[in-house]
Design a protein around this motif. Structure first.
Motif, short mmCIF file in Angstrom:
data_model
loop_
_atom_site.label_atom_id
_atom_site.label_comp_id
_atom_site.label_asym_id
_atom_site.label_seq_id
_atom_site.Cartn_x
_atom_site.Cartn_y
_atom_site.Cartn_z
N MET A 1 0.82 -1.20 0.00
CA MET A 1 0.00 0.00 0.00
C MET A 1 0.86 1.25 0.00
O MET A 1 0.66 2.17 -0.79
N ALA A 2 1.86 1.29 0.88
CA ALA A 2 2.67 2.50 1.04
C ALA A 2 3.54 2.76 -0.18
O ALA A 2 3.61 3.89 -0.68
N VAL A 3 4.22 1.73 -0.68
CA VAL A 3 5.12 1.91 -1.83
C VAL A 3 4.33 2.30 -3.07
O VAL A 3 4.73 3.19 -3.83
N LEU A 4 3.19 1.66 -3.30
CA LEU A 4 2.38 2.00 -4.48
C LEU A 4 1.78 3.39 -4.36
O LEU A 4 1.66 4.11 -5.36
N THR A 5 1.37 3.79 -3.16
CA THR A 5 0.82 5.12 -2.98
C THR A 5 1.87 6.18 -3.27
O THR A 5 1.58 7.22 -3.86
N ARG A 6 3.09 5.91 -2.86
CA ARG A 6 4.17 6.87 -3.16
C ARG A 6 4.36 7.00 -4.67
O ARG A 6 4.59 8.08 -5.19
N ALA A 7 4.26 5.88 -5.41
CA ALA A 7 4.46 5.90 -6.85
C ALA A 7 3.30 6.54 -7.59
O ALA A 7 3.49 7.29 -8.55
N LEU A 8 2.08 6.29 -7.13
CA LEU A 8 0.89 6.74 -7.86
C LEU A 8 0.33 8.07 -7.36
O LEU A 8 -0.41 8.73 -8.08
N GLY A 9 0.66 8.46 -6.15
CA GLY A 9 0.11 9.68 -5.58
C GLY A 9 -1.11 9.40 -4.73
O GLY A 9 -1.84 8.43 -4.95
N THR A 10 -1.36 10.26 -3.76
CA THR A 10 -2.46 10.03 -2.82
C THR A 10 -3.83 10.16 -3.48
O THR A 10 -4.81 9.63 -2.96
N ARG A 11 -3.91 10.86 -4.62
CA ARG A 11 -5.21 10.99 -5.28
C ARG A 11 -5.71 9.64 -5.79
O ARG A 11 -6.89 9.48 -6.08
N ARG A 12 -4.80 8.68 -5.92
CA ARG A 12 -5.18 7.36 -6.43
C ARG A 12 -5.17 6.29 -5.33
O ARG A 12 -4.92 5.11 -5.59
N LEU A 13 -5.47 6.72 -4.12
CA LEU A 13 -5.50 5.78 -2.99
C LEU A 13 -6.54 4.69 -3.21
O LEU A 13 -6.32 3.53 -2.86
N ASP A 14 -7.68 5.05 -3.81
CA ASP A 14 -8.72 4.05 -4.09
C ASP A 14 -8.20 2.97 -5.03
O ASP A 14 -8.44 1.77 -4.83
N LEU A 15 -7.49 3.41 -6.08
CA LEU A 15 -6.92 2.45 -7.04
C LEU A 15 -5.92 1.53 -6.35
O LEU A 15 -5.91 0.32 -6.59
N VAL A 16 -5.09 2.10 -5.49
CA VAL A 16 -4.09 1.29 -4.78
C VAL A 16 -4.78 0.23 -3.94
O VAL A 16 -4.39 -0.95 -3.94
N GLU A 17 -5.82 0.61 -3.21
CA GLU A 17 -6.54 -0.37 -2.39
C GLU A 17 -7.12 -1.48 -3.26
O GLU A 17 -7.04 -2.66 -2.90
N ASP A 18 -7.67 -1.10 -4.41
CA ASP A 18 -8.28 -2.10 -5.30
C ASP A 18 -7.25 -3.10 -5.82
O ASP A 18 -7.49 -4.31 -5.82
N VAL A 19 -6.10 -2.60 -6.29
CA VAL A 19 -5.13 -3.51 -6.89
C VAL A 19 -4.46 -4.39 -5.82
O VAL A 19 -4.11 -5.54 -6.10
N VAL A 20 -4.30 -3.85 -4.62
CA VAL A 20 -3.73 -4.67 -3.54
C VAL A 20 -4.69 -5.81 -3.19
O VAL A 20 -4.28 -6.96 -3.02
N GLN A 21 -5.97 -5.50 -3.09
CA GLN A 21 -6.95 -6.55 -2.80
C GLN A 21 -7.01 -7.57 -3.93
O GLN A 21 -7.11 -8.79 -3.68
N SER A 22 -6.93 -7.11 -5.18
CA SER A 22 -6.94 -8.04 -6.31
C SER A 22 -5.71 -8.94 -6.30
O SER A 22 -5.80 -10.13 -6.63
N ALA A 23 -4.56 -8.36 -5.92
CA ALA A 23 -3.35 -9.17 -5.84
C ALA A 23 -3.48 -10.26 -4.77
O ALA A 23 -3.05 -11.40 -4.97
N LEU A 24 -4.09 -9.91 -3.65
CA LEU A 24 -4.29 -10.90 -2.60
C LEU A 24 -5.24 -12.02 -3.07
O LEU A 24 -5.02 -13.20 -2.78
N ALA A 25 -6.28 -11.62 -3.81
CA ALA A 25 -7.22 -12.61 -4.33
C ALA A 25 -6.53 -13.55 -5.33
O ALA A 25 -6.76 -14.77 -5.33
N GLN A 26 -5.66 -12.98 -6.17
CA GLN A 26 -4.91 -13.81 -7.11
C GLN A 26 -3.98 -14.77 -6.39
O GLN A 26 -3.80 -15.91 -6.80
N ALA A 27 -3.39 -14.30 -5.29
CA ALA A 27 -2.47 -15.14 -4.53
C ALA A 27 -3.20 -16.37 -3.97
O ALA A 27 -2.67 -17.49 -3.99
N LEU A 28 -4.43 -16.17 -3.49
CA LEU A 28 -5.19 -17.29 -2.93
C LEU A 28 -5.40 -18.39 -3.97
O LEU A 28 -5.38 -19.58 -3.65
N GLN A 29 -5.59 -17.98 -5.23
CA GLN A 29 -5.83 -18.96 -6.29
C GLN A 29 -4.52 -19.54 -6.81
O GLN A 29 -4.36 -20.76 -6.92
N THR A 30 -3.55 -18.65 -7.12
CA THR A 30 -2.31 -19.09 -7.75
C THR A 30 -1.45 -19.92 -6.81
O THR A 30 -0.90 -20.96 -7.18
#
Length: 398
Positions: A1-30
């Motif tokens: 969350m922190a590293v991606l927010t630094r790269a994308l900017g705080t205005r995209r905090l929603d996007l960061v939360e979404d992609v982190v959750q999606s990555a976790l969901a992919q991990a459960l399957q993969t």
């Protein structure tokens, strides 16, 4: 969350939360198919980063809204090494979430949701409010971050931000100590992260203050008792029944070091008083040797510093040990009904225990039922069911 927010900017905090959750969901399957990778955290980061890049490309293709934004603000550079980048980024993100332009209560709710991974129900329980209020606070904070275009690399200012950061670390640790939605009564991951952040903060010029030192002392004193708080079958062990030889005395010694550092200057925070209460428990060789008079005095001072029905609850427990269960119930009954936390099972559990010790088993049974119905923790429910069973036996119901 922190590293991606630094790269994308705080205005995209929603996007960061979404992609982190999606990555976790992919991990459960993969990972279920291929096994856990050698570096799980790095795998999650790379997957979330790639999902973010894909999302930004779709935005560029469909909406063309990125043209006016400097390229370096939206690019997530593939060469970032996760292990090197993580550093104190979570602590910096805490300070970003606690920006002065965001209302205090909204800062705390946003940080607990975004960085600590709390659900709205867990935040509501920690803040003694409703889930609807928590959701409003989070949305308000996100809106303010977007409007203000706050930079992740802004020079961190002490003062109001530091107060909020300390509050968040305190609530994170408290939620870990009394996990409300977990299978185990203690979430060590939350407690360890809170302790790590507190140490980072204490060793930084901004956080090298008596208040932060007192918070660390409090964390150490409570952490010392973790191994004795849970039985081998996962059941909760009350303080009076704990084997004190299982306490981690190196944690106690570290807590004493921080407490001495907290005693410098004239600053007196709630964390000083709570650390002093925790120290009283640690220094008692046996439960019967606990200085309940001193603890009751400290809880009185704490109530004068920060008004909270939970402090009244703890004062009632101390009063019951010192003067008997009736004194504890008198304190609880003196609390205005509107001030009683509606969704806090411990309030009813303490009432139940005090009634039980007075032999008032019907009243105890009613309060235990309320506590059970409000509890979301399996461990708490098992503990309460045991107490309910004892009440029913005393009442002749089984």
């Amino acid at each position: 969350m922190a590293v991606l927010t630094r790269a994308l900017g705080t205005r995209r905090l929603d996007l960061v939360e979404d992609v982190v959750q999606s990555a976790l969901a992919q991990a459960l399957q993969t990972w279920a198919r291929r096994g856990v990778p050698a570096e799980p955290a790095a795998w999650l980061f790379r997957t979330a980063r790639n999902l973010a890049i894909d999302a930004l490309r779709r935005e560029r293709a469909h909406h063309r809204i990125l043209q006016a934004i400097p390229q370096e603000e939206v690019d997530v550079h593939p060469e970032i090494e996760f292990a090197q980048a993580i550093g104190d980024e979570p602590l910096r993100l805490l300070f970003v979430c606690c920006h002065e332009d965001v209302p205090f209560e909204s800062r705390v709710a946003l940080a607990l949701k975004s960085l600590c991974g709390f659900s709205t129900a867990e935040i509501a329980r920690a803040l003694l409010t409703t889930e609807a209020n928590v959701q409003k606070r989070i949305e308000r904070a996100r809106d303010r971050l977007r409007e203000c275009e706050i930079s992740f690399d802004d020079q961190v200012q002490p003062g109001p931000r530091l107060d909020a950061v300390v509050t968040i670390i305190y609530l994170m640790f408290g939620a870990g100590c009394h996990a409300s939605h977990a299978e185990a009564p203690i979430r060590r991951d939350l407690c360890d992260e809170a302790r790590r952040l507190a140490r980072l903060l204490a060793n930084h010029a901004i956080g090298n203050t008596p208040t932060v030192h007192a918070l660390l002392a409090l964390i150490c004193f409570h952490s010392a008792r973790f191994d004795a708080r849970v039985a081998f079958d996962g059941r909760i062990i009350l303080l009076e029944d704990q084997d004190r030889t299982k306490w981690n005395w190196s944690d106690v010694r570290e807590g004493m070091t921080w407490l001495r550092r907290a005693a410098t200057g004239s600053e007196l925070s709630r964390y000083h008083i709570e650390a002093a209460i925790a120290w009283e428990h640690c220094r008692a060789r046996t439960f019967s040797e606990t200085d309940w008079a001193r603890i009751l005095e400290l809880y009185g001072a704490l109530s004068g510093t920060v008004s909270s029905p939970l402090h009244t609850l703890n004062r009632a427990v101390a009063a019951a040990h010192l003067h008997g269960p009736r004194a504890g119930l008198t304190l609880l009954n003196s609390t205005a009904p509107a001030a009683v936390p509606r969704h806090y099972p411990a309030w009813h559990a303490v009432r139940a225990e005090l009634h039980f010790r007075l032999g008032e088993h019907e009243e105890a049974h009613q309060s235990w039922v309320k506590a059970r119905d409000l509890s979301a923790s399996m461990c708490d429910r098992i503990f309460i069911e045991d107490r309910l069973g004892e009440c029913q036996r005393r009442l002749g119901k089984c």
